[in-house]
Enzyme design. Structure first.
Site, PDB file in Angstrom:
ATOM      1  N   LYS A 285       0.850  -1.367  -0.061  1.00  6.64           N
ATOM      2  CA  LYS A 285      -0.117   0.001   0.220  1.00  6.64           C
ATOM      3  C   LYS A 285       0.871   1.314  -0.056  1.00  6.64           C
ATOM      4  O   LYS A 285       2.105   1.260   0.360  1.00  6.64           O
ATOM      5  CB  LYS A 285      -0.743  -0.164   1.192  1.00  6.64           C
ATOM      6  CG  LYS A 285      -2.031  -1.145   1.353  1.00  6.64           C
ATOM      7  CD  LYS A 285      -2.800  -0.891   2.871  1.00  6.64           C
ATOM      8  CE  LYS A 285      -3.814  -2.018   2.791  1.00  6.64           C
ATOM      9  NZ  LYS A 285      -4.797  -1.644   1.818  1.00  6.64           N
ATOM     10  N   ARG A 359     -10.415 -11.380   1.675  1.00  6.53           N
ATOM     11  CA  ARG A 359     -11.319 -12.499   1.119  1.00  6.53           C
ATOM     12  C   ARG A 359     -10.788 -14.000   1.186  1.00  6.53           C
ATOM     13  O   ARG A 359     -11.263 -15.082   1.169  1.00  6.53           O
ATOM     14  CB  ARG A 359     -11.698 -12.035  -0.441  1.00  6.53           C
ATOM     15  CG  ARG A 359     -10.388 -11.983  -1.427  1.00  6.53           C
ATOM     16  CD  ARG A 359     -10.566 -11.234  -2.526  1.00  6.53           C
ATOM     17  NE  ARG A 359     -10.908  -9.711  -2.035  1.00  6.53           N
ATOM     18  CZ  ARG A 359     -11.190  -8.961  -3.072  1.00  6.53           C
ATOM     19  NH1 ARG A 359     -11.292  -9.094  -4.324  1.00  6.53           N
ATOM     20  NH2 ARG A 359     -11.235  -7.565  -2.627  1.00  6.53           N
TER      21      ARG A 359
END
Length: 504
Positions: A285, A359
């Site tokens: 990130k 996920r």
């Protein structure tokens, strides 16, 4: 949170530092001879402020007025209230009042209930009104506690006494007492979830989160099962292990079992994403704002907070709460884009972006819940930044395969004041997850990212009724709003708990 709320005149009650009283704009517009039921001179002073446009008594608008010896309490705080009362308006009014009181350094306050509240509560239930007001008072008082060398000075607000209107009878009193009790349990659970989410990543590793769950289970007599990395490997949890393999802090699969209705075949499966810190892994990130990634376990905090409510209120339901916990870190051991992993369900996944890690752990979380008997699944996760593009920080995005269950979740959100908006799940969105290297890939690209992320998780629901709640925009705020605090909000704690109410 040690704030205690009681109803009625209490024996040996300490003198109030502040009196809180509700006022509507219609009351200020009324004839001056119509008293506001506090003190003639104070009433007159407030009407003068209204005439000058200084105070309009708009919903949530507050005004502090010194009593100058006219009353035993040194201050009165007026809270604007709509003449059309709802539970959410009461919750917001309570939070506004709590924030107005804080600069006054009050320890003990009294809340005077107007006749409007006694009468209006009949529209939606007196206990509901009491719960909403209590939640607002507690949640509005709560704020993130910094870790400092010297503790914050002052005891802070300690007690609230809600004083009934003269017309309130025994039946109304019982309803208020019950509502206050529930409101206190609900709000304290939200504060607990906020504290967990605000905790720095070095003080809340996956192992420490598991210890927190074990302590909660022991405190509330809820069975807690923790699978370490070796047990996870034996059960084939490739999603959890893959995400966690880049960190020196190994992952944990946490399972809480609550059986409140042994003869009921329905078992709720609540699954909360527990990424205790998310760097993005190899798909790193940006540095700016990465410190807020301590909030990537907001889903896990919501599930633990909801289980705290369940443990205290003991509803007649069955719940399997699952928290896949891991740190997503870059290292020589970390997952790489292009790697293929095998999840607990046996499905293979091509990892095309290591920052789509939530996920992957939730895939194993759903399978864990199903293997332990869950029949209805709700997962909560700070899954995507894309949900903020669609809904901002106002509403939680939802994806579901079952309209009936989605309706129950939406209704629970309305009762708790937490907005939930369902996004479409058309078949073409699922095709974006098709892979040439495995059964599926872990991201469908930038387009419809919230939807495809949810549909990835839904693949592992195995056709059971399922709702995915993406709290990527609602779990963390840059400034306080209503009853939501700056930083972690504890969103979805009360919505999950509302799913256990008899109406569901």
């Amino acid at each position: 949170m040690n704030l205690q709320i009681t109803y009625g005149h209490q024996e040996q009650e300490p003198e109030a530092d502040v009196i809180l009283t509700f006022v509507t704009e219609q009351e200020l517009q009324a004839d001056a001879e119509t008293g506001l039921a506090l003190h003639p001179q104070l009433d007159d002073g407030l009407r003068q402020l209204y005439a000058r446009g200084v105070y309009r008594a708009k919903p949530e608008e507050t005004y502090v007025l010194p009593t100058l010896g006219l009353l035993p309490s040194p201050f009165v705080v007026y809270i604007g209230l709509s003449s059309e009362i709802t539970a959410e308006k009461l919750r917001l009014a309570g939070a506004a009042a709590a924030r107005a009181v804080q600069p006054l350094k009050a320890v003990h306050i009294r809340v005077l209930l107007p006749q409007l509240l006694v009468e209006g509560a009949e529209q939606y239930g007196t206990a509901t009104a009491a719960q909403a007001l209590s939640e607002g008072l507690i949640l509005g008082t709560d704020s993130r506690q910094a870790i400092r060398r010297e503790a914050k000075e002052g005891p802070g607000l300690g007690s609230v006494t809600i004083i009934p209107n003269d017309a309130a009878g025994a039946e109304i009193a019982a309803a208020w007492e019950e509502g206050i009790r529930r409101g206190q349990v609900y709000a304290e659970a939200v504060c607990y979830a906020r504290e967990l989410t605000n905790r720095p990543g070095n003080l809340l590793t996956p192992e420490q989160l598991a210890e927190e769950a074990e302590q909660l289970g022991a405190e509330l007599d809820i069975e807690c099962e923790v699978l370490d990395e070796w047990s996870a490997a034996e059960q084939g949890m490739g999603g959890l292990l893959g995400v966690g393999q880049g960190s020196s802090n190994p992952p944990r699969m946490i399972v809480l079992h609550y059986e409140g209705a042994p003869d009921d075949p329905t078992v709720w499966g609540w699954i909360g994403k527990g990424i205790t810190f998310d760097t993005g892994g190899i798909s790193l990130k940006k540095a700016a704002g990465m410190e807020e990634m301590i909030s990537d376990m907001g889903g896990a905090a919501a599930v633990l907070g909801a289980m705290r409510i369940v443990g205290k209120l003991r509803p007649a339901v069955n719940i399997v709460a699952v928290i896949p916990a891991a740190e997503n870190m870059p290292s020589d051991r970390a997952l790489k884009p292009g790697d293929v992993i095998t999840t607990m369900s046996g499905r293979t996944v091509e990892v095309v972006n290591t920052d789509a890690e939530g996920r992957l752990v939730l895939a194993d979380g759903l399978t864990t819940a199903i293997q332990r008997g869950a029949t209805h699944l709700v997962d909560v996760a700070t899954l995507t930044g894309a949900v903020m593009v669609a809904l901002g920080d106002v509403a939680t995005g939802a994806i579901s395969n079952n309209p009936e269950l989605m309706g129950k979740v939406r209704d629970a959100g309305e009762r708790s004041g937490e907005k939930v908006w369902e996004l479409p799940s058309y078949a073409p969105y699922r095709k974006q997850l098709d892979s040439d290297a495995a059964d599926m890939k872990n991201t469908g690209g930038r387009l419809a990212g919230t939807i495809t992320g949810g549909l990835f998780i839904g693949t592992f629901a195995e056709e059971r009724p399922w709702v995915h709640l993406d709290i990527g925009g609602t779990a963390w705020l840059s400034r306080s709003r209503g009853w939501e605090s700056k930083g972690a909000t504890g969103v979805m704690v009360r919505t999950l708990a509302e799913l256990t109410s008899p109406s569901n």
